[in-house]
Design a protein around this motif. Structure first.
Motif, mmCIF file in Angstrom:
data_model
loop_
_atom_site.group_PDB
_atom_site.id
_atom_site.type_symbol
_atom_site.label_atom_id
_atom_site.label_comp_id
_atom_site.label_asym_id
_atom_site.label_seq_id
_atom_site.Cartn_x
_atom_site.Cartn_y
_atom_site.Cartn_z
ATOM 1 N N LEU A 1 2.039 -2.612 4.700
ATOM 2 C CA LEU A 1 1.513 -1.287 4.958
ATOM 3 C C LEU A 1 2.633 -0.260 4.754
ATOM 4 C CD1 LEU A 1 -0.567 -2.155 8.133
ATOM 5 C CD2 LEU A 1 -1.372 -1.967 5.773
ATOM 6 N N ALA A 2 2.251 0.977 4.818
ATOM 7 C CA ALA A 2 3.218 2.052 4.562
ATOM 8 C C ALA A 2 3.427 2.891 5.805
ATOM 9 C CB ALA A 2 2.730 2.927 3.415
ATOM 10 N N GLN A 3 4.617 3.431 5.914
ATOM 11 C CA GLN A 3 4.928 4.459 6.905
ATOM 12 C C GLN A 3 5.982 5.369 6.293
ATOM 13 O OE1 GLN A 3 5.627 1.833 10.142
ATOM 14 N NE2 GLN A 3 7.651 1.192 9.451
ATOM 15 N N ALA A 4 5.889 6.627 6.632
ATOM 16 C CA ALA A 4 6.742 7.627 5.976
ATOM 17 C C ALA A 4 7.653 8.289 6.995
ATOM 18 C CB ALA A 4 5.882 8.675 5.271
ATOM 19 N N PHE A 5 8.956 8.245 6.724
ATOM 20 C CA PHE A 5 9.908 8.923 7.591
ATOM 21 C C PHE A 5 10.180 10.326 7.068
ATOM 22 C CE2 PHE A 5 10.692 4.500 8.644
ATOM 23 C CZ PHE A 5 10.824 4.559 10.019
ATOM 24 N N LEU B 1 0.841 -1.195 0.000
ATOM 25 C CA LEU B 1 0.000 0.000 0.000
ATOM 26 C C LEU B 1 0.877 1.246 0.000
ATOM 27 C CD1 LEU B 1 -2.863 -0.773 2.551
ATOM 28 C CD2 LEU B 1 -2.955 -0.852 0.065
ATOM 29 N N ASP B 2 0.732 2.079 -0.984
ATOM 30 C CA ASP B 2 1.446 3.352 -1.044
ATOM 31 C C ASP B 2 0.544 4.452 -0.489
ATOM 32 O OD1 ASP B 2 3.203 5.403 -1.577
ATOM 33 O OD2 ASP B 2 2.676 5.529 -3.700
ATOM 34 N N MET B 3 0.138 4.300 0.761
ATOM 35 C CA MET B 3 -0.748 5.267 1.403
ATOM 36 C C MET B 3 -0.670 5.066 2.909
ATOM 37 S SD MET B 3 -4.445 3.563 0.518
ATOM 38 C CE MET B 3 -4.073 3.584 -1.232
ATOM 39 N N LEU B 4 -0.926 6.111 3.650
ATOM 40 C CA LEU B 4 -0.930 6.062 5.107
ATOM 41 C C LEU B 4 -2.358 6.038 5.631
ATOM 42 C CD1 LEU B 4 1.858 8.682 5.908
ATOM 43 C CD2 LEU B 4 2.020 6.212 6.183
ATOM 44 N N LEU B 5 -2.546 5.347 6.749
ATOM 45 C CA LEU B 5 -3.853 5.255 7.412
ATOM 46 C C LEU B 5 -3.649 5.698 8.862
ATOM 47 C CD1 LEU B 5 -4.819 1.747 5.976
ATOM 48 C CD2 LEU B 5 -5.404 3.988 5.030
ATOM 49 N N PRO B 6 -3.457 6.989 9.099
ATOM 50 C CA PRO B 6 -3.084 7.443 10.445
ATOM 51 C C PRO B 6 -4.224 7.457 11.454
ATOM 52 C CG PRO B 6 -3.269 9.311 8.965
ATOM 53 C CD PRO B 6 -3.482 8.100 8.121
ATOM 54 N N ASP B 7 -5.462 7.477 10.957
ATOM 55 C CA ASP B 7 -6.606 7.571 11.888
ATOM 56 C C ASP B 7 -7.487 6.336 11.742
ATOM 57 O OD1 ASP B 7 -5.879 10.216 12.705
ATOM 58 O OD2 ASP B 7 -6.681 10.937 10.784
ATOM 59 N N PRO B 8 -8.003 5.808 12.852
ATOM 60 C CA PRO B 8 -8.959 4.696 12.761
ATOM 61 C C PRO B 8 -10.289 5.183 12.207
ATOM 62 C CG PRO B 8 -8.721 5.412 15.038
ATOM 63 C CD PRO B 8 -7.714 6.186 14.249
ATOM 64 N N LYS C 1 3.876 -6.122 8.575
ATOM 65 C CA LYS C 1 5.005 -5.789 7.692
ATOM 66 C C LYS C 1 4.770 -4.405 7.090
ATOM 67 C CE LYS C 1 3.807 -9.516 5.683
ATOM 68 N NZ LYS C 1 3.011 -10.088 6.796
ATOM 69 N N ALA C 2 5.830 -3.632 6.933
ATOM 70 C CA ALA C 2 5.686 -2.261 6.423
ATOM 71 C C ALA C 2 6.938 -1.851 5.675
ATOM 72 C CB ALA C 2 5.411 -1.284 7.564
ATOM 73 N N GLY C 3 6.757 -0.880 4.839
ATOM 74 C CA GLY C 3 7.876 -0.287 4.109
ATOM 75 C C GLY C 3 7.770 1.225 4.125
ATOM 76 N N ASN C 4 8.898 1.877 3.957
ATOM 77 C CA ASN C 4 8.954 3.339 4.024
ATOM 78 C C ASN C 4 8.568 3.967 2.684
ATOM 79 O OD1 ASN C 4 9.671 6.035 4.633
ATOM 80 N ND2 ASN C 4 11.739 5.678 3.862
ATOM 81 N N ILE C 5 7.652 4.930 2.734
ATOM 82 C CA ILE C 5 7.296 5.677 1.523
ATOM 83 C C ILE C 5 7.726 7.138 1.630
ATOM 84 C CG2 ILE C 5 5.363 4.151 0.936
ATOM 85 C CD1 ILE C 5 3.491 6.333 2.045
ATOM 86 N N GLY C 6 8.534 7.448 2.630
ATOM 87 C CA GLY C 6 9.014 8.822 2.777
ATOM 88 C C GLY C 6 9.971 9.191 1.658
ATOM 89 N N LEU C 7 9.835 10.407 1.138
ATOM 90 C CA LEU C 7 10.645 10.888 0.021
ATOM 91 C C LEU C 7 11.428 12.111 0.450
ATOM 92 C CD1 LEU C 7 7.992 10.607 -2.844
ATOM 93 C CD2 LEU C 7 9.733 8.937 -2.208
#
Length: 617
Positions: free
Chosen positions: A134-138, A107-114, A185-191
């Motif tokens: 899932l994604a997380q951005a640094f 997923l190239d998107m964040l889901l920060p809120d339930p 599992k997650a990967g970084n999508i921060g640019l």
């Protein structure tokens, strides 16, 4: 005719040192841009040039190993506006992993809120037990550290070797806590955009709180590809240049609405990886890339995934030593500039041609090496063109002025002007010519100067040579050399002349008149008079520039030259100051000559007829 005497040794050495120093500067500049520990992203010219290479080389060959699921404007219009309920996202992923049999989904998107608890629970279960990343951005800016959401820990073990360098992060944006299970599992999508806002690099690994997180596509390959792969070569600062080798049209992009409505036949994505992203303008996932100023953010990850899969399959471009190639090319440019015996225009054309040749070579090399400076040789070339070529021009002008000043001492000014019009290189080259040679010297020179001191002898010699030189130049002659108390001159070279014999006889008459006047002046002062001996002959000879690179002389070589020398020596045995050979007598048209009979000259089998000027008889 001697060329200009060499400049003092300090001048060429100074020029040579200056040229070598400029070449060293160009090499040092290229090396600095290649190897100094600076951030190449600050060098705009290099990035602009590489962007052009990307656009030139980008292919539209279809990418068959993964697909992109796009939450596009059409999907939003048909399914509903964003944000979608989590249950809808869970339906999308379950359809991809279930009916479509995809190997893995990122997923190239964040889901920060339930949102809806059941949907979040389904996504959490898929993240724990299924091949879903899932994604997380640094954040790398560090201006305002972020700690939103809860990070998913990196995997405890990697199938790949540890990274050479990780990019330090100052904060993060992550999903809400319900999705951050330790088994997820997650990967970084921060640019990290460059200063111009362009996305050209990705952090392969990001270090935060003493842990390393992989980028999204690397995590997808590690998790779900089923085969080991190799890490691409990143820069020393941990950033990896994204290889934008395919156009957006090369990727299989399926609207999310097609999957949700099950319009795609089952099993179509079997054994394929899936990237889920959005190109919808309202979702804000738009970035600038070398391929387009306004691209979907998922294109960055798609380009990275293509290269990672190429590495996995062993079909990625082999690494090239781009820095070494750039330095070698700059070295060749410097050699080309330093190469002697080149005209300014030809050197300029060669340098420009070499610069143009570098462009395709650098473009091809950029596919194999993401970090070398492609613009460094061009910058060195610019230094050579802006500084080196004017330096060459100034040096050439200085040498030309010295040459012309010296040339005008030996050749009539009108002849010099004609030489310049025709080009010195062509007219000074050795060639067979019809010429007339005049050789003159002072009768009894030794007895004249033996009673004089050095200064008086030098003054007598200088005054006498002036009597010889003036008439020769006035008659458009070329002075070959001075022989102490005499002169060797010829006509018909370097420029052909139909009346070369008559011009030589004109000069002989002028010499007789000047020497007679100078002799009368000496006799009036109580000094001995002077007599000149002149030998003249016409015929074929090789006339041209002879010698070495260090020193050369313009002279004539041939039998007629030797005969003129013998005739000059013969004049001591005759009461005539001018002895003319039969070749000159046959070639001249406007002078009255007196025949003196035939003589045998040393070194010749047959006698020749000789003459003198009737006026000088």
């Amino acid at each position: 005719m001697k060329h200009a005497s060499p400049a003092p040794r300090s001048a060429p050495r100074r020029i040579s040192r200056l040229r070598l120093g400029l070449a060293a500067l160009c090499l040092s500049l290229c090396a600095a841009l290649q190897f100094l520990p600076n951030d190449n992203r600050s060098w705009f010219a290099n990035e602009w040039l590489r962007d052009q290479f990307v656009q030139w080389l980008a292919q539209d060959t279809p990418e068959q190993r993964f697909v992109v699921i796009d939450i596009d404007e059409k999907s939003l219009a048909s399914i509903g506006p964003w944000p979608w309920p989590r249950a809808r996202l869970a339906d999308l992923i379950e359809e991809l992993l279930g009916n479509q049999q995809a190997k893995g989904v990122a997923l190239d998107m964040l889901l920060p809120d339930p949102l809806d608890a059941p949907g979040d629970a389904r996504l959490a279960m898929l993240g724990r037990f299924g091949p879903l990343l899932l994604a997380q951005a640094f954040d790398y800016q560090g201006n305002l550290p972020l700690t939103i959401g809860q990070l998913i820990a990196p995997p405890p073990a990697r199938t790949l070797a540890p990274p050479r360098a990780s990019v330090p992060a100052s904060g993060f944006l992550a999903n809400h806590a319900a999705l951050a299970h330790p088994d997820a599992k997650a990967g970084n999508i921060g640019l990290a955009p460059d200063k111009d806002g362009m996305i050209r690099r990705l952090p392969l690994y990001t270090r935060y709180q003493d842990k390393d997180w992989p980028t999204l596509t690397l995590a997808l390959v590690e998790c779900c590809s089923g085969r080991a792969t190799r890490l691409p070569r990143a820069a020393a600062n941990g950033f990896w240049r994204v290889p934008y080798q395919r156009q957006w049209s090369a990727y299989t992009v399926i609207p999310a609405s097609v999957i949700l409505r099950q319009e795609l036949p089952p099993g179509q994505l079997e054994h394929k990886l899936v990237l889920v992203g959005s190109s919808a303008l309202g979702l804000g996932d738009r970035v600038a890339t070398p391929l387009a100023a306004n691209s979907s953010g998922v294109l960055v990850h798609a380009s990275a995934l293509t290269r990672l899969l190429d590495l996995q399959e062993g079909v990625a471009p082999a690494p090239w030593p781009g820095r070494a190639l750039a330095l070698a090319y700059t070295f060749l440019l410097c050699l080309l500039w330093l190469w002697p015996r080149q005209g300014a225009l030809s050197k300029l054309l060669w340098l420009l041609g070499a610069g143009l040749l570098w462009l395709p070579l650098a473009a091809w090399c950029s596919v194999h090496d993401g970090e070398f400076s492609a613009s460094a040789p061009l910058l060195s070339l610019l230094v050579l063109l802006v500084i080196g070529m004017p330096l060459d021009w100034q040096t050439s002008q200085r040498m030309s002025r010295r040459l012309l000043n010296a040339l005008r001492q030996y050749v009539a000014p009108a002849v010099v002007d004609e030489l310049l019009k025709r080009g010195l290189q062509e007219t000074l080259a050795p060639a067979q010519r019809q010429i007339t040679t005049l050789i003159a010297d002072m009768q009894g020179y030794t007895s004249q100067v033996e009673q004089l001191d050095v200064h008086e002898a030098a003054q007598l010699t200088s005054d006498f040579l002036a009597c010889l030189t003036g008439p020769v130049l006035a008659a458009r002659g070329t002075i070959d050399k001075y022989t102490g108390d005499g002169i060797v001159a010829f006509w018909g070279a370097p420029l052909p002349s139909a009346d070369h014999a008559d011009c030589a006889l004109d000069a002989a008459r002028g010499i007789l008149q000047r020497v007679a006047e100078f002799s009368r002046q000496r006799e009036a002062a109580g000094l001995p008079g002077l007599r000149v001996r002149i030998g003249i002959e016409s015929g074929e000879a090789m006339a041209g520039d002879y010698g070495s690179a260090e020193r050369s002389i313009y002279t004539a070589v041939g039998d007629s030259v030797n005969v003129a020398a013998r005739l000059e020596q013969l004049a001591r045995d005759y009461p005539h100051d001018v002895i003319i050979g039969q070749g000159c007598a046959a070639s001249q048209t406007r002078h009255q000559l007196q025949a003196l009979g035939e003589v045998h000259l040393r070194g010749r089998e047959k006698p020749i007829a000789i003459h003198t000027l009737q006026e000088a008889a």
